[in-house]
Design a protein around this motif. Structure first.
Motif, mmCIF file in Angstrom:
data_model
loop_
_atom_site.group_PDB
_atom_site.id
_atom_site.type_symbol
_atom_site.label_atom_id
_atom_site.label_comp_id
_atom_site.label_asym_id
_atom_site.label_seq_id
_atom_site.Cartn_x
_atom_site.Cartn_y
_atom_site.Cartn_z
ATOM 1 N N MET A 1 37.947 -31.085 -89.726
ATOM 2 C CA MET A 1 37.235 -31.419 -88.520
ATOM 3 C C MET A 1 35.724 -32.025 -89.630
ATOM 4 N N ARG A 2 36.098 -33.471 -89.352
ATOM 5 C CA ARG A 2 34.438 -33.906 -89.280
ATOM 6 C C ARG A 2 33.735 -34.258 -88.740
ATOM 7 N N ILE A 3 32.358 -33.732 -88.138
ATOM 8 C CA ILE A 3 31.330 -34.488 -87.084
ATOM 9 C C ILE A 3 30.113 -34.873 -87.447
ATOM 10 N N GLN A 4 30.484 -36.432 -87.102
ATOM 11 C CA GLN A 4 28.841 -37.255 -86.590
ATOM 12 C C GLN A 4 27.654 -36.620 -86.488
ATOM 13 N N THR A 5 26.942 -36.627 -87.103
ATOM 14 C CA THR A 5 25.890 -35.626 -86.439
ATOM 15 C C THR A 5 24.471 -36.674 -86.012
ATOM 16 N N MET B 1 34.835 -36.630 -83.539
ATOM 17 C CA MET B 1 34.804 -36.124 -84.279
ATOM 18 C C MET B 1 35.447 -36.683 -85.024
ATOM 19 N N GLU B 2 36.064 -37.136 -85.979
ATOM 20 C CA GLU B 2 37.499 -37.305 -86.714
ATOM 21 C C GLU B 2 38.395 -35.573 -87.228
ATOM 22 N N THR C 1 28.287 -29.502 -95.283
ATOM 23 C CA THR C 1 28.218 -30.539 -95.204
ATOM 24 C C THR C 1 27.541 -31.280 -96.575
ATOM 25 N N VAL C 2 28.489 -32.951 -95.906
ATOM 26 C CA VAL C 2 28.234 -34.126 -97.319
ATOM 27 C C VAL C 2 27.983 -34.589 -96.261
ATOM 28 N N GLU C 3 26.848 -35.991 -96.858
ATOM 29 C CA GLU C 3 26.783 -36.110 -96.699
ATOM 30 C C GLU C 3 26.124 -37.223 -94.746
ATOM 31 N N GLY C 4 26.000 -36.097 -94.399
ATOM 32 C CA GLY C 4 25.156 -35.671 -93.570
ATOM 33 C C GLY C 4 26.590 -35.710 -92.482
ATOM 34 N N GLN C 5 27.267 -35.174 -92.645
ATOM 35 C CA GLN C 5 28.346 -34.618 -91.696
ATOM 36 C C GLN C 5 28.686 -33.369 -92.444
ATOM 37 N N ASP C 6 29.050 -32.901 -91.129
ATOM 38 C CA ASP C 6 29.522 -31.042 -90.985
ATOM 39 C C ASP C 6 30.961 -31.116 -91.096
ATOM 40 N N MET C 7 31.516 -30.353 -92.279
ATOM 41 C CA MET C 7 32.840 -30.456 -92.287
ATOM 42 C C MET C 7 33.159 -28.949 -91.743
ATOM 43 N N ILE D 1 32.042 -36.204 -76.809
ATOM 44 C CA ILE D 1 31.746 -34.650 -77.510
ATOM 45 C C ILE D 1 30.140 -34.423 -77.835
ATOM 46 N N HIS D 2 29.719 -33.794 -76.829
ATOM 47 C CA HIS D 2 28.353 -33.454 -77.364
ATOM 48 C C HIS D 2 28.023 -31.900 -77.656
ATOM 49 N N LEU D 3 28.750 -31.714 -78.666
ATOM 50 C CA LEU D 3 27.907 -30.535 -79.165
ATOM 51 C C LEU D 3 28.337 -30.856 -81.043
ATOM 52 N N ASN D 4 26.726 -29.348 -80.732
ATOM 53 C CA ASN D 4 27.042 -29.345 -83.211
ATOM 54 C C ASN D 4 28.124 -29.078 -83.143
ATOM 55 N N SER D 5 28.008 -28.770 -84.422
ATOM 56 C CA SER D 5 28.989 -28.323 -84.529
ATOM 57 C C SER D 5 29.641 -26.520 -85.142
ATOM 58 N N ASP D 6 28.570 -25.963 -84.828
ATOM 59 C CA ASP D 6 28.283 -24.325 -84.476
ATOM 60 C C ASP D 6 28.491 -23.857 -83.205
ATOM 61 N N ALA D 7 28.225 -25.010 -82.089
ATOM 62 C CA ALA D 7 28.543 -24.452 -81.146
ATOM 63 C C ALA D 7 30.196 -24.953 -80.795
ATOM 64 N N ALA D 8 30.897 -26.287 -81.014
ATOM 65 C CA ALA D 8 32.034 -26.804 -81.008
ATOM 66 C C ALA D 8 33.155 -25.475 -81.937
ATOM 67 N N SER D 9 32.244 -24.727 -83.118
ATOM 68 C CA SER D 9 33.154 -23.685 -83.862
ATOM 69 C C SER D 9 33.349 -22.387 -82.692
ATOM 70 N N ASN D 10 31.930 -22.196 -81.855
ATOM 71 C CA ASN D 10 31.987 -21.034 -80.971
ATOM 72 C C ASN D 10 33.500 -21.060 -80.005
ATOM 73 N N LYS D 11 32.912 -22.542 -79.637
ATOM 74 C CA LYS D 11 34.551 -23.211 -78.011
ATOM 75 C C LYS D 11 35.714 -22.933 -78.917
ATOM 76 N N LEU D 12 35.867 -23.052 -80.328
ATOM 77 C CA LEU D 12 37.262 -23.437 -80.698
ATOM 78 C C LEU D 12 37.942 -21.355 -80.946
ATOM 79 N N GLN D 13 36.711 -21.273 -80.883
ATOM 80 C CA GLN D 13 36.803 -19.717 -81.833
ATOM 81 C C GLN D 13 37.355 -18.711 -80.613
ATOM 82 N N GLY D 14 37.114 -19.539 -79.223
ATOM 83 C CA GLY D 14 37.216 -18.271 -78.294
ATOM 84 C C GLY D 14 38.942 -18.950 -77.810
#
Length: 974
Positions: free
Chosen positions: A937-941, A949-950, A914-920, A891-904
């Motif tokens: 949702m945890r996103i490895q950045t 993503m987990e 953000t915890v230890e380099g992971q967006d939650m 998945i080539h998306l950052n957390s904001d882009a993923a969030s926007n897509k999902l909200q659609g």
């Protein structure tokens, strides 16, 4: 055939005695001789030859070889000869279309003849020649005849338009004939008006949506004026047209009734029935307290009674119509009972129909008369009639309570006659009387038991067995009686076997010590020795009940039975209303709607009676107060059934068009669509008060409550510190949604499986409305029409919210796109897999079945964003066993882009940290049936080109989690 009837008319022009010579000939080379005579210079010889040709044609000889010679005879002033030639033309034009064109000039010329009879004859024949090549040449002569100065020509031309429309509808519309036809409704001549109405009605019937007969008060007034001066058939056309009109109010309705009432005294029974139809329909709008309403009821009785003095066939038609009228308004004929008494010389079909109406009219006032008649009928010689008469006595007992005792004593008298079929019918109806009046007439059981040996018909044997089982405690030798039936158990009909099984189980529950052996014997016969699934199933159910819980068995088998209704054979009210609108037609004789016996599109319009003034059934009131529980889907969820079998039984008429609401309210009961997984949701809200937040099962109702109300219900303090609670203080900004993802169309139904119809499709949710986007392709050689669609029961109650709008016929190799709105208020049943949808599509060729799978995001609703505090409490409350873990790679998306897509797709981010380099991201989803789904949702950045993503999903219905994950994957990867 039309030409045959006209031939009879023409033969009347000459001597009846001499016409027979045309049908007898012994000459050889007949065609050759006729050819010579047709080309003769002498007019008389020519006429004789044409008569011989018509005679040969009438008896089935092929005289088409003489076509050019007969057509040459058209050029004549002799009306009789012209009629004969036109008869020949009508018959052979179809087989000789090229030759028929030769006659066109004569038609055109005849349409301008000074004699109106010849002009009318020409236009009538033109309408009967069903040859496409000729039709376009006939438009100009027809246009002139429609505006002819002579009314006879105009009325003939009006009917010709209907015939031409049947051959080439497009041509008639392009030439403007329909508008001319509408203008003829205002004609000064009543017969022209009647024929114009008949033609328009005929055209409108084959094109139900055309709205050709645009009836308004002015038109109605013209029709009513013409009604008084028309011929009888003209009156029928006009009355049938009036019956389709919907008056504006009760005053207009009364005015029409007053002007139609004189038709009731007409000599033609068809006119009388058409007038009755109009009055029955418009009476519905009259207030019952109106003086005129009572007067009208009195006026309707005499004409109906008069119809019963006609010949038997007409009597039968009248009686079938009266049967409908009596079911709708018994007060019309309540004082006319005597006319329905059977005469000794009535045919059986009239007798049976009269008997039926007698029972419908039976009341406390006339029951003595009726019973005396029925007892007389029961001694007749006609077996069918006697049987019906005995049944009628029983129906009278059930209908008129005061007469029950009298009826029972009459039935006992009949049983004493020992006539086999009388005794059997009497026992069948006495069973019904016991059901209607329990503990009242059981004293007659002894008499019934005496006749046990004479019963040989399944229905009578089953009735007697029911009586013995039901009243076993009152019959000393009940076990012996039932055992006597058991001896030939496998030779009995299913009806008797089922009844015997139930009766012996009843007997065992009432006398367990004496009948243990008997019940084991019948259960063994029903379950082990029978191959009838119904009998076996019932046997096993009784066996299980008796072996596990005899008390429950007693409650089930010996439960109090509901009283049977008075009239069990009444026609269902909506069907009755439709049949009342078809009085005087075949539908009223068959007691079936036209759609049940008319093929194709004709006659399939459903008609209904207008609502009574002040009854509150107006269209305006139907939209009021429809919110709330009434919108909820049914709470009863079937758990099993042959799904394809269900589809086969679907009614494929287009569903009524309703737009699904964006936020459908849901009954709590309907939430258990996934079986036991949601049992905890069914708890009462009060169970949740003061509960322990740490995952108490009593928290179940929490998900069914509106989010805003939940913190209070769960007893949560506004500020929650530590652990999961901290994330709410770190909410990240969530951008604007990007719109929901719609999957590309795939082929759901290949053409080879659907006789040339290919269906591709996908699903989308647009503006809160679920839509099924379809592409229909016709790969067959024939045109496809009459499309309709229906869904089988499914997990989330998806159903069409309107008809399948295929407005034009689908021609070979044509493709069209259709968007079908869906609602979630259909019947619910858990499917495997959960998102499976079984669909039936019907067209004029056949019904086709396919199944497809919809993304679960289709039923994610727009108000699915949970409050933060509620999210926290709910996450803690859902047991950890209900949590499912998934991984989404590439998945080539950052957390904001993923969030926007999902909200659609209505997957809402409530908070981000953000915890230890992971967006939650913490997200919530609400389904259309009120189920909530929570996700973390945890996103490895670390790597900008590769994001893993987990996903952790929690839901009270864990079956849903896998399908929610698939939605995440689908949306994020596309």
């Amino acid at each position: 055939m039309e030409w045959a009837s006209q031939l009879c008319e023409n033969r009347g022009l000459g001597s009846k005695m001499t016409d027979s010579k045309y049908f007898t000939t012994t000459k050889k080379g007949e065609i050759f001789e006729l050819k010579a005579e047709l080309n003769s210079d002498k007019k008389e010889k020519k006429k004789e030859a044409v008569k011989k040709v018509i005679a040969s044609m009438t008896v089935g000889k092929d005289v088409s070889a003489l076509f050019p010679d007969v057509v040459n005879c058209m050029q004549t002033d002799n009306l009789e000869l012209k009629k004969l030639v036109y008869l020949y033309l009508m018959n052979y034009a179809k087989s000789q279309p090229d030759m028929a064109i030769m006659a066109v000039n004569t038609f055109v010329k005849d349409c301008e003849d000074p004699n109106p009879l010849i002009r009318a004859l020409a236009v009538r024949t033109m309408g009967c020649i069903r040859v496409d090549k000729i039709t376009e040449y006939l438009c100009e002569p027809l246009r002139k005849c429609l505006k002819d100065e002579d009314p006879y020509v105009r009325k003939t031309a009006a009917v010709c338009v209907a015939k031409l429309h049947d051959i080439n509808a497009q041509l008639v519309e392009d030439q403007g004939f329909l508008d001319t036809l509408k203008d003829l409704i205002s004609d000064s001549n009543p017969m022209v008006v009647a024929n114009a109405v008949a033609a328009l009605s005929e055209i409108a019937e084959s094109h139900p949506n055309s709205n050709l007969l645009d009836l308004n008060p002015q038109t109605i007034n013209k029709l009513l004026t013409a009604l008084n001066e028309c011929t009888e058939w003209g009156q029928i056309f006009i009355l049938d047209c009036l019956a389709n009109y919907m008056p504006r109010d009760d005053r207009e309705s009364q005015s029409i009734c007053e002007r139609v009432t004189p038709r009731l005294s007409h000599a033609n029974s068809a006119v009388v029935l058409s007038a009755v139809k109009v009055l029955m329909k418009f009476m519905e709008m009259l207030p019952k307290d109106l003086d005129y309403y009572g007067t009208l009821l009195k006026k309707l009785a005499p004409p109906l009674v008069t119809l019963l003095s006609a010949e038997p066939e007409l009597q039968y038609v009248a009686l079938r119509n009266i049967n409908l009228i009596v079911q709708k308004r018994p007060e019309i004929l309540k004082h006319e009972m005597k006319v329905f008494f059977v005469k000794y010389n009535d045919p059986i079909y009239v007798k049976l129909e009269k008997l039926d109406i007698m029972i419908r009219l039976a009341s406390q006032a006339n029951i003595a008369q009726v019973l005396a008649e029925l007892k007389e009928y029961a001694t007749e010689v006609d077996v069918d009639f006697v049987r019906k008469a005995v049944r009628a006595i029983g129906r009278c007992a059930i209908k008129v309570e005061q007469s029950a005792e009298r009826c029972v004593s009459t039935l006992l008298d009949l049983i004493q006659t020992k006539v086999n079929y009388v005794v059997q019918e009497a026992i069948v109806v006495i069973k019904d009387i016991f059901r209607k009046y329990p503990n009242k007439y059981e004293s007659v059981i002894a008499t019934l038991c005496e006749n046990l040996d004479s019963l040989d018909e399944p229905e009578a044997r089953a009735a007697m067995i029911w009586i013995v089982g039901e009243y076993a405690e009152r019959i000393d030798n009940a076990d012996e009686l039932l055992e006597s039936f058991l001896e030939g158990f496998h030779d009995e009909s299913t009806q008797v076997q089922l009844q015997l099984l139930t009766a012996i189980v009843k007997l065992f529950l009432k006398k367990p010590t004496e009948t243990q052996e008997l019940v084991q014997q019948v259960l063994s016969l029903a379950t082990q020795d029978s191959d009838n699934p119904d009998l076996r199933d019932r046997g096993y159910i009784y066996w299980r009940l008796l072996s596990t819980d005899p008390v429950a068995a007693k409650e089930v088998v010996l439960a109090e039975k509901p009283l049977i209704s008075e009239e069990t054979d009444l026609i269902e009210p909506t069907l009755l209303e439709e049949l009342i609108c078809h009085i005087g037609t075949l539908a009223s004789v068959y007691h079936k709607p036209p759609s049940a016996f008319v093929e194709g599109s004709r006659g399939v319009q459903h008609k209904r009676i207008p609502a009574r003034a002040g009854s509150g059934e107006s269209a305006e009131s139907s939209d009021v107060g429809q919110s709330g529980p009434s919108e909820a889907p049914p709470a009863v969820i079937p758990s099993q059934g042959d799904l394809l079998g269900d589809l086969l039984n679907l009614d494929l008429a287009p569903p009524t068009a309703t737009v699904p609401s964006v936020q459908p309210s849901m009954q709590m009961g309907a939430m258990d669509l996934l079986g036991g997984g949601l049992d905890s949701l069914m708890g009462d809200e009060s169970d949740t008060l003061g509960g322990d937040i740490g995952g108490s099962p009593s928290m179940g109702a929490g998900l069914g409550v509106a989010p805003a109300a939940m913190p209070t219900a769960l007893g949560i303090a506004p500020a929650v510190g530590g652990g999961l609670g901290d994330l709410f203080d770190l909410g990240g900004g969530v951008g604007m949604p990007t719109g929901s993802y719609v999957a590309p169309k795939t082929v759901w139904l290949p053409a080879m499986k659907a006789k040339g119809l290919e269906i591709s499709g996908t699903f989308a949710r647009r503006g809160g409305i679920i839509q099924m986007d379809l592409t229909l392709t016709n790969k067959a050689m024939s045109v496809m029409t009459d499309f309709a669609i229906q869904f089988n029961r499914n997990s989330f109650g998806l159903a069409p919210a309107g008809p399948l709008q295929v407005l034009t016929p689908l021609s070979p190799n044509q493709t069209i796109d259709v968007s079908l709105p869906l609602s979630t208020s259909g019947p619910v049943m858990k499917m495997e897999p959960l998102n499976n949808l079984q669909v039936a599509v019907k067209n004029n060729i056949d019904v086709f079945y396919f199944s497809c799978q919809y993304p679960l995001s289709l039923i994610f609703v727009e108000d699915g964003k949970m409050e933060r505090q509620v999210f926290l409490a709910t996450w803690k409350d859902i047991p950890n066993d209900n949590e499912a873990q998934f991984q989404i790679k590439d998945i080539h998306l950052n957390s904001d882009a993923a969030s926007n897509k999902l909200q659609g797709s209505n997957i809402f981010t409530i908070a981000k940290r953000t915890v230890e380099g992971q967006d939650m991201l913490y997200q919530s989803v609400k389904l259309t049936n009120g189920i909530w789904v929570l996700a973390e949702m945890r996103i490895q950045t670390g790597n900008p080109n590769y994001t893993e993503m987990e996903l952790s999903i929690k839901c009270r219905a864990p079956e849903v989690c896998q399908f929610v994950f698939l939605c995440y994957e689908l949306v994020l990867k596309n």
